[in-house]
Design an enzyme around this catalytic site. Structure first.
Site, PDB file in Angstrom:
ATOM      1  N   ASP A 148       0.826  -1.213   0.000  1.00 52.04           N
ATOM      2  CA  ASP A 148       0.000   0.000   0.000  1.00 52.04           C
ATOM      3  C   ASP A 148       0.864   1.269   0.000  1.00 52.04           C
ATOM      4  O   ASP A 148       2.104   1.195  -0.045  1.00 52.04           O
ATOM      5  CB  ASP A 148      -0.924  -0.061   1.231  1.00 52.04           C
ATOM      6  CG  ASP A 148      -2.291   0.527   0.946  1.00 52.04           C
ATOM      7  OD1 ASP A 148      -2.397   1.415   0.089  1.00 52.04           O
ATOM      8  OD2 ASP A 148      -3.261   0.103   1.617  1.00 52.04           O
ATOM      9  N   GLU A 181      -0.813   1.868  -5.123  1.00 51.54           N
ATOM     10  CA  GLU A 181      -0.432   3.272  -5.008  1.00 51.54           C
ATOM     11  C   GLU A 181      -1.578   4.189  -5.421  1.00 51.54           C
ATOM     12  O   GLU A 181      -1.447   5.404  -5.362  1.00 51.54           O
ATOM     13  CB  GLU A 181       0.857   3.474  -5.848  1.00 51.54           C
ATOM     14  CG  GLU A 181       1.428   4.855  -5.927  1.00 51.54           C
ATOM     15  CD  GLU A 181       0.816   5.656  -7.062  1.00 51.54           C
ATOM     16  OE1 GLU A 181       1.176   6.823  -7.196  1.00 51.54           O
ATOM     17  OE2 GLU A 181      -0.034   5.131  -7.821  1.00 51.54           O
ATOM     18  N   TRP A 182      -2.698   3.591  -5.828  1.00 53.92           N
ATOM     19  CA  TRP A 182      -3.968   4.285  -6.173  1.00 53.92           C
ATOM     20  C   TRP A 182      -3.891   5.097  -7.458  1.00 53.92           C
ATOM     21  O   TRP A 182      -4.788   5.898  -7.736  1.00 53.92           O
ATOM     22  CB  TRP A 182      -4.457   5.185  -5.032  1.00 53.92           C
ATOM     23  CG  TRP A 182      -4.309   4.628  -3.671  1.00 53.92           C
ATOM     24  CD1 TRP A 182      -4.775   3.407  -3.252  1.00 53.92           C
ATOM     25  CD2 TRP A 182      -3.660   5.219  -2.531  1.00 53.92           C
ATOM     26  NE1 TRP A 182      -4.458   3.206  -1.929  1.00 53.92           N
ATOM     27  CE2 TRP A 182      -3.775   4.312  -1.470  1.00 53.92           C
ATOM     28  CE3 TRP A 182      -3.015   6.434  -2.325  1.00 53.92           C
ATOM     29  CZ2 TRP A 182      -3.246   4.573  -0.198  1.00 53.92           C
ATOM     30  CZ3 TRP A 182      -2.490   6.705  -1.076  1.00 53.92           C
ATOM     31  CH2 TRP A 182      -2.602   5.784  -0.025  1.00 53.92           C
ATOM     32  N   GLY A 183      -2.818   4.990  -8.216  1.00 60.60           N
ATOM     33  CA  GLY A 183      -2.785   5.639  -9.530  1.00 60.60           C
ATOM     34  C   GLY A 183      -2.251   7.059  -9.559  1.00 60.60           C
ATOM     35  O   GLY A 183      -2.106   7.645 -10.631  1.00 60.60           O
ATOM     36  N   ASP A 203     -10.004   3.585  -3.777  1.00 59.85           N
ATOM     37  CA  ASP A 203     -10.719   2.359  -3.392  1.00 59.85           C
ATOM     38  C   ASP A 203     -12.106   2.240  -4.027  1.00 59.85           C
ATOM     39  O   ASP A 203     -12.853   3.213  -4.111  1.00 59.85           O
ATOM     40  CB  ASP A 203     -10.906   2.319  -1.873  1.00 59.85           C
ATOM     41  CG  ASP A 203      -9.590   2.068  -1.167  1.00 59.85           C
ATOM     42  OD1 ASP A 203      -8.530   2.130  -1.819  1.00 59.85           O
ATOM     43  OD2 ASP A 203      -9.631   1.817   0.050  1.00 59.85           O
TER      44      ASP A 203
HETATM   45  C1  GAL Z   1      -6.204   1.196   1.202  1.00 55.41           C
HETATM   46  C2  GAL Z   1      -6.264   0.206   0.044  1.00 55.41           C
HETATM   47  C3  GAL Z   1      -7.377  -0.769   0.351  1.00 55.41           C
HETATM   48  C4  GAL Z   1      -7.058  -1.480   1.655  1.00 55.41           C
HETATM   49  C5  GAL Z   1      -6.857  -0.476   2.765  1.00 55.41           C
HETATM   50  C6  GAL Z   1      -6.384  -1.143   4.056  1.00 55.41           C
HETATM   51  O1  GAL Z   1      -5.199   2.116   0.955  1.00 55.41           O
HETATM   52  O2  GAL Z   1      -6.500   0.883  -1.146  1.00 55.41           O
HETATM   53  O3  GAL Z   1      -7.518  -1.688  -0.710  1.00 55.41           O
HETATM   54  O4  GAL Z   1      -5.912  -2.256   1.499  1.00 55.41           O
HETATM   55  O5  GAL Z   1      -5.921   0.511   2.409  1.00 55.41           O
HETATM   56  O6  GAL Z   1      -6.135  -0.252   5.073  1.00 55.41           O
END
Ligand code: GAL
Length: 394
Positions: A148, A181-183, A203
Site C-alpha cells: 500500500d 499506489e492508487w494511480g 478504493d
Molecule cells: C487502502 C487500500 C485498500 C485497503 C486499505 C487497508 O489504501 O487501497 O484496498 O488495502 O488501504 O487499510
C-alpha cells in the site's frame, strides 16, 4: 586502484543480479480473494482458514481462484530486532501455520503491507524494513504481497516500490508483487518492471456509481497491460450487497473484459446462488484469462451506451455491450463490424462471419443466426451488459 575497480564491479553486478521482479508470475491476471472489502480489520486465522475451505468447497478453486490474501491489520508491532509482530490473539499459530494450511488446500497465500512508515490502519509499515520483511515473508511461505501507499510522506513511489521489488527478489521466493499506489503517479507508466499489477484508482465502494466511475477511468490504459503486468481497478464487490444482481453481473463482466485481476471480496462461506454463478462464470473467466492478455478497448462511446472489444487468442474476440443508463435500451448491433473491430494491436486479416459462432457468455448459448444475418437487436435493462464471444468454427 585495481582493487577499487574490482570491488565497484562486484557491487554493481551484485545490485544488477536482484534489480528485477520475478518474471514468470501472473502471466494471466491473478485470481483469488482478499479480506478487505467485506471484513476490513476483522481478520483472523479462523476466518482465513474457513475462507480457504470455502474456496475449495464452493467450486471457486476449480473456476481458477487461487490466492487467499489477508489485507491490513494482521500486524501489531515490531520487536527489538525489527521483526514484524503478528497479532497473536487473532493469529494464535502464526503466519507459517496459516500459509501451510492454505497450501495444503492447493491454494496460495497472500499478505499485505505498506511502503510507508505505517499501513493505512496505522499498523507498522515496511519503510526501512523491506529486506527483513521480505525474508520473513519468504520464510512464512507467502506467495503474493499487496503493498500500500499510506504514510509515505515525500517518498518517491517508483523508488520506494523498487526497494521492495529488489528485497523480494533477493529473498528468493517467487512472490507476486501487487502495487497499491492508487494511480496518483501513473504507475502504469513506470511499474511494468517493478510489479505484476498496480492499482489504477482509489478504493472501490460497493455501489453502482463508484464501480462504474472506476471503470470509466480505465479507458486509456489498455496499452499498459499484458502478461505479467496488469492494470488493477481494485477488488471485486460481487456479493457484498450494495448492488443488484444485474449490476454485479456488469461489474464482473467489465473486470473480465479489462483483463483485471479477479480478487473476490465477499464472504465465500455464505454465498447465494446468484453470487456464485457470477463469480464462477467459466466463459467469462476464460476471456479474462486469455493467454494474449489484451485489455479491452472502447470501440464506441455513445454516452450511456458503450461497446468494448477484447481481442483473444486464435483470432477470437469478446465483445461487451454496456448500458450504463437508468433506462432500458434497445440497440441494434452489426456483428460483422464488431468482428472486424480493430485497434492498434490487431492485424488486417480478413474476418469472415461464417468462420465463427457467436456465443452469449451469460446465456451460455450460441446465437441462432441465419446465413448472412449480421444485425441483431438487443434489449438491455438499466446497468446491464451483454457479452458475446466470437468463437472460431472448428
Ligand atoms: C487502502 C487500500 C485498500 C485497503 C486499505 C487497508 O489504501 O487501497 O484496498 O488495502 O488501504 O487499510
Amino acid at each position: 586502484m585495481k582493487k577499487c575497480i574490482f570491488l565497484s564491479l562486484v557491487l554493481f553486478l551484485g545490485h544488477l543480479s536482484f534489480a528485477q521482479k520475478f518474471e514468470q508470475l501472473a502471466k494471466t491476471p491473478p485470481m483469488g480473494w482478499n479480506s478487505w472489502n467485506k471484513f476490513g480489520c476483522n481478520v483472523s486465522e479462523k476466518l482465513l482458514m474457513e475462507i480457504a475451505d470455502a474456496m475449495v468447497s464452493s467450486g471457486m478453486k476449480d473456476a481458477g481462484y487461487e490466492y487467499v490474501v489477508i489485507d491490513d491489520c494482521w500486524q501489531v508491532d515490531r520487536d527489538e530486532n525489527g521483526e514484524i509482530v503478528v497479532d497473536k490473539d487473532r493469529f494464535p499459530n502464526g503466519m507459517k501455520y496459516l500459509a501451510d494450511y492454505i497450501h495444503s488446500k492447493g491454494l496460495k497465500f497472500g499478505i499485505y503491507s505498506c511502503a510507508g512508515t505505517k499501513t493505512c490502519q496505522g499498523r507498522p509499515g515496511g519503510r526501512g524494513y523491506e529486506f527483513q520483511d521480505a525474508r520473513t515473508y519468504a520464510r512464512w511461505g507467502v506467495d503474493y504481497l499487496k503493498y500500500d501507499w499510506c504514510n509515505s510522506s515525500t517518498q518517491n513511489p517508483k523508488a520506494s516500490y523498487e526497494i521492495m521489488r529488489d528485497a523480494l527478489y533477493k529473498a528468493g521466493r517467487p512472490i507476486v508483487f501487487s502495487l497499491c499506489e492508487w494511480g496518483g503517479s501513473k504507475p502504469w507508466e513506470w511499474a511494468k518492471n517493478v510489479g505484476h499489477l498496480w492499482r489504477t484508482t482509489g478504493d472501490i465502494v460497493d455501489r453502482w456509481d463508484a464501480m462504474i466511475g472506476i471503470f470509466d477511468l480505465q479507458k486509456d490504459l489498455a496499452k499498459y497491460a499484458g502478461p505479467g503486468h496488469w492494470n488493477d481497478p481494485d477488488m471485486l464487490e460481487v456479493g457484498n450487497g450494495g448492488m443488484s444482481a444485474e449490476e454485479y453481473k456488469t461489474h464482473f463482466s467489465l473486470w473480465c473484459m479489462l483483463a483485471s485481476p479477479l480478487m473476490a471480496g465477499n464472504d465465500l462461506r455464505k454465498m447465494d446462488d446468484a453470487t456464485l454463478q457470477i463469480l464462477t462464470n467459466k466463459d467469462l473467466i476464460a476471456i479474462n484469462q486469455d493467454s494474449l492478455g489484451i485489455q479491452a478497448f472502447c470501440m464506441r462511446d455513445n454516452g450511456d451506451y458503450e461497446i468494448w472489444v477484447k481481442p483473444l487468442n486464435n483470432k477470437e474476440k469478446a465483445v461487451c455491450l454496456l448500458n450504463k443508463g437508468d433506462e432500458t435500451k434497445t440497440v441494434e448491433v452489426n456483428l460483422l463490424t464488431l468482428l472486424k473491430a480493430n485497434n492498434s494491436y490487431w492485424s488486417t486479416d480478413p474476418y469472415v462471419m461464417k468462420n465463427y459462432v457467436v456465443r452469449d457468455l451469460w446465456e451460455h448459448q450460441n446465437l441462432k443466426l441465419k446465413a448472412d444475418e449480421y444485425i441483431i437487436k438487443v434489449t438491455m435493462p438499466p446497468h446491464s451488459v451483454k457479452v458475446y464471444q466470437f468463437i472460431k468454427n472448428q
